[in-house]
Write an enzyme that holds these catalytic residues in place. Structure first.
Site, PDB file in Angstrom:
ATOM      1  N   PHE A 124      -2.301   3.677   2.453  1.00 26.49           N
ATOM      2  CA  PHE A 124      -2.626   2.291   2.141  1.00 26.49           C
ATOM      3  C   PHE A 124      -1.578   1.799   1.154  1.00 26.49           C
ATOM      4  O   PHE A 124      -1.361   2.408   0.110  1.00 26.49           O
ATOM      5  CB  PHE A 124      -4.027   2.161   1.547  1.00 26.49           C
ATOM      6  CG  PHE A 124      -4.388   0.727   1.264  1.00 26.49           C
ATOM      7  CD1 PHE A 124      -4.690  -0.129   2.308  1.00 26.49           C
ATOM      8  CD2 PHE A 124      -4.366   0.230  -0.025  1.00 26.49           C
ATOM      9  CE1 PHE A 124      -4.990  -1.468   2.066  1.00 26.49           C
ATOM     10  CE2 PHE A 124      -4.666  -1.101  -0.278  1.00 26.49           C
ATOM     11  CZ  PHE A 124      -4.980  -1.950   0.775  1.00 26.49           C
ATOM     12  N   ASP A 145       0.616  -1.038  11.744  1.00 27.09           N
ATOM     13  CA  ASP A 145      -0.061   0.262  11.712  1.00 27.09           C
ATOM     14  C   ASP A 145      -0.642   0.565  13.093  1.00 27.09           C
ATOM     15  O   ASP A 145      -0.031   1.266  13.875  1.00 27.09           O
ATOM     16  CB  ASP A 145      -1.050   0.403  10.560  1.00 27.09           C
ATOM     17  CG  ASP A 145      -1.948  -0.797  10.364  1.00 27.09           C
ATOM     18  OD1 ASP A 145      -2.244  -1.508  11.333  1.00 27.09           O
ATOM     19  OD2 ASP A 145      -2.383  -1.010   9.226  1.00 27.09           O
ATOM     20  N   GLU A 166       6.922  -9.315  10.725  1.00 27.68           N
ATOM     21  CA  GLU A 166       5.648  -8.819  10.202  1.00 27.68           C
ATOM     22  C   GLU A 166       5.916  -7.956   8.968  1.00 27.68           C
ATOM     23  O   GLU A 166       6.991  -7.376   8.828  1.00 27.68           O
ATOM     24  CB  GLU A 166       4.958  -8.006  11.311  1.00 27.68           C
ATOM     25  CG  GLU A 166       3.618  -7.420  10.977  1.00 27.68           C
ATOM     26  CD  GLU A 166       2.513  -8.441  10.720  1.00 27.68           C
ATOM     27  OE1 GLU A 166       2.575  -9.104   9.666  1.00 27.68           O
ATOM     28  OE2 GLU A 166       1.578  -8.534  11.536  1.00 27.68           O
ATOM     29  N   ASP A 167       4.928  -7.877   8.075  1.00 28.89           N
ATOM     30  CA  ASP A 167       5.071  -7.020   6.899  1.00 28.89           C
ATOM     31  C   ASP A 167       4.853  -5.550   7.250  1.00 28.89           C
ATOM     32  O   ASP A 167       5.586  -4.683   6.800  1.00 28.89           O
ATOM     33  CB  ASP A 167       4.137  -7.452   5.763  1.00 28.89           C
ATOM     34  CG  ASP A 167       2.663  -7.517   6.173  1.00 28.89           C
ATOM     35  OD1 ASP A 167       2.350  -7.412   7.377  1.00 28.89           O
ATOM     36  OD2 ASP A 167       1.815  -7.705   5.278  1.00 28.89           O
TER      37      ASP A 167
END
Length: 192
Positions: free
Chosen positions: A161, A112, A108-109
């Site tokens: 973000f 969160d 996965e990148d």
């Protein structure tokens, strides 16, 4: 080859600045691959990348993998075009490979809230793999709400973000060679 790595970038009307340099990312990806080569020596794992975000990370990671391995992809949606998760996970593409009795590395990148990763691990467990390990380039521990084991983590970051290196903002910015964060000073002055 020239990579796209400006110091600041405007994306969807907001300004972003460099957070993790190309060099830092490259070094950490190579280190993760060394760990995986050691831990999976004598096995033939299948790397399952999560589209769209993980494709660059997985591609770079695989170039350092020296053990026999395979690759497949799945695709989910939990963000749409927003900066925060919708809280709902939708399947958009399942894997094609048979993973029964296989060693799976789910790549996965970013993790969160942990919702998507938890969902994917539970889904893949139903296919009876020999093992599942999770690999993520970025983890936001402060944002994690769902208990999910993360076996290999590139960087632990605050709840910011992020954009670039496969990570997008409304499908833009994936092509950036570095990881960027919102430049609060610039963005505030743009919107006043």
């Amino acid at each position: 080859m020239s990579l796209y790595k400006p110091q600041t970038v405007n994306c969807n009307g907001e300004t972003f600045k460099v957070y993790l340099s190309e060099e830092k990312i490259r070094t950490r990806v190579a280190d993760l691959a060394k760990q995986l080569n050691r831990d999976y020596s004598g096995k033939k794992p299948i790397f399952i990348g999560v589209l769209n975000g993980a494709f660059i990370f997985l591609s770079d990671l695989l170039r350092h993998i020296s053990i026999p391995s395979e690759v497949d992809f799945l695709k989910l949606s939990s963000y749409g075009d927003e900066k925060v998760s919708s809280g709902e996970v939708r399947d958009l593409k399942d894997i094609d490979a048979n993973i029964e009795d296989r060693h799976v590395l789910l790549v996965e990148d970013i993790v969160d809230t942990g919702l998507s990763m938890k969902y994917m691990v539970e889904k893949l467990e139903q296919k009876n793999p020999a093992s599942i390990a999770t690999v993520t380039l970025l983890h936001k521990p402060e944002a994690t709400r769902h208990d999910v084991p993360l076996d290999y983590v590139g960087f632990r970051i605050p709840s910011l973000f992020v954009l670039g290196y496969g990570l997008d903002y409304a499908q833009e910015g994936r092509n950036l060679a570095q990881i960027y964060i919102l430049d609060e000073g610039e963005s505030r002055s743009d919107h006043t």
